[in-house]
Design an enzyme around this catalytic site. Structure first.
Site, short mmCIF file in Angstrom:
data_model
loop_
_atom_site.label_atom_id
_atom_site.label_comp_id
_atom_site.label_asym_id
_atom_site.label_seq_id
_atom_site.Cartn_x
_atom_site.Cartn_y
_atom_site.Cartn_z
CG ASN A 11 -1.74 1.11 1.32
OD1 ASN A 11 -1.57 2.34 0.94
ND2 ASN A 11 -3.12 0.98 1.92
CE LYS A 14 -2.37 0.23 5.46
NZ LYS A 14 -2.75 -1.29 5.84
CD GLU A 39 -7.34 -9.51 0.26
OE1 GLU A 39 -7.30 -8.95 1.26
OE2 GLU A 39 -7.09 -8.68 -1.00
CG ASP A 69 -4.67 -5.46 9.64
OD1 ASP A 69 -4.64 -5.26 8.19
OD2 ASP A 69 -5.71 -6.00 10.03
CG ASP A 154 -7.49 9.40 5.28
OD1 ASP A 154 -7.53 8.83 6.45
OD2 ASP A 154 -6.42 9.32 4.67
CE LYS A 174 -4.12 9.40 7.70
NZ LYS A 174 -4.15 8.47 6.61
CG HIS A 179 -5.04 5.43 12.57
ND1 HIS A 179 -5.16 6.51 11.86
CD2 HIS A 179 -5.03 4.37 11.73
CE1 HIS A 179 -5.29 6.36 10.73
NE2 HIS A 179 -5.21 5.10 10.55
P1 IMP Z 1 -5.40 -2.91 5.61
O1 IMP Z 1 -4.73 -2.21 7.05
O2 IMP Z 1 -4.43 -2.88 4.64
O3 IMP Z 1 -6.00 -4.31 5.80
O4 IMP Z 1 -6.64 -1.77 5.25
C1 IMP Z 1 -7.41 -1.24 6.05
C2 IMP Z 1 -8.36 -0.46 5.60
O5 IMP Z 1 -8.70 0.47 6.34
C3 IMP Z 1 -7.78 0.21 4.28
O6 IMP Z 1 -8.02 -0.17 3.05
C4 IMP Z 1 -8.49 1.64 4.42
O7 IMP Z 1 -9.86 1.30 3.80
C5 IMP Z 1 -8.73 1.70 5.93
N1 IMP Z 1 -7.63 2.44 6.43
C6 IMP Z 1 -6.62 2.09 7.27
N2 IMP Z 1 -5.76 3.14 7.59
C7 IMP Z 1 -6.60 3.96 7.17
C8 IMP Z 1 -6.27 5.43 7.22
O8 IMP Z 1 -5.35 6.04 7.83
N3 IMP Z 1 -7.11 6.53 6.62
C9 IMP Z 1 -8.14 5.93 6.01
N4 IMP Z 1 -8.41 4.75 5.83
C10 IMP Z 1 -7.69 3.80 6.44
#
Ligand code: IMP
Length: 196
Positions: A11, A14, A39, A69, A154, A174, A179
């Site tokens: 990602n 991230k 996944e 995560d 966001d 941000k 978090h």
């Molecule tokens: P994962 O951690 O890749 O499984 O994804 C978690 C999902 O949570 C992401 O696809 C986003 O949709 C959402 N998410 C995680 N962190 C953020 C953030 O900082 N902002 C907005 N959405 C987030």
């Protein structure tokens, strides 16, 4: 050698945030291109963060590896989308996920009924380590999307004291409150202390 770790993610958003948090002190390395992460199958953020790191550790030896995560937990929806944040609408689609969440929230007209929190868990493994770092931020789900920055939810997550959504903030802004930055600043401090 400069402090570094491999980040178990593909990602780019991230990655950008985490690189900015680590600054000049810690280098963030990318997984090799051929790696496709499966996944996540865990039942908690902690389990998934570990599973991501563990998967990459099959290919990368002798380095620290970090899995992370994150999820959005909405109070009135009993914590949904939570662990399933990435696929809330049935597929990995930010716009679709936002639409579905706003639809689920449509009967909650008062701001106090729209409380939510973002949580990140980062898992550090390698060199005999296994450690978890958590960060959390409280906010509200807006009534419609606002702002163009960031990713995921966001545009519909408003920070109470600022009155802006994450998507209305720059990456640096941000990163002062998110978090993810809370979790990763703890990890950064740990690694720096550990290196002395
Ligand atoms: P994962 O951690 O890749 O499984 O994804 C978690 C999902 O949570 C992401 O696809 C986003 O949709 C959402 N998410 C995680 N962190 C953020 C953030 O900082 N902002 C907005 N959405 C987030």
């Amino acid at each position: 050698m400069k402090l570094c770790f491999y980040l178990a993610t593909k990602n780019k958003n991230k990655l950008k945030e985490i690189k900015n948090i680590m600054g000049d002190e810690i280098k963030v390395l990318l997984p090799p291109d051929f790696i496709e992460f499966p996944e996540e199958k865990g039942k908690t953020l902690k389990e998934n963060a570990y599973l991501k790191a563990e998967y990459l550790s099959r290919y990368i030896k002798d380095y620290y590896i970090v899995g992370e995560d994150s999820g959005l937990f909405v109070e009135k929806l009993n914590g949904l989308p939570g662990i399933n944040s990435a696929h809330f609408s049935g597929k990995r689609d930010d716009k679709g996920n936002i639409k579905k969440l706003l639809e689920e929230m449509k009967n909650y007209k008062k701001k106090e009924d729209r409380k939510a929190r973002f949580i990140t868990v980062a898992c550090l493994i390698g060199k005999g380590e296994k450690r978890f770092f958590k960060g959390e931020v409280k906010g509200y789900i807006t009534f419609s999307p606002r702002g163009k920055n960031g990713f995921g939810y966001d545009p519909i997550f408003e920070i109470p004291k600022i009155g802006k959504t994450f998507a209305e903030l720059s990456l640096e802004e941000k990163n002062k409150i998110s978090h993810r930055s809370k979790a990763f600043l703890k990890l950064k401090e740990y690694l720096i202390k550990r290196s002395f």
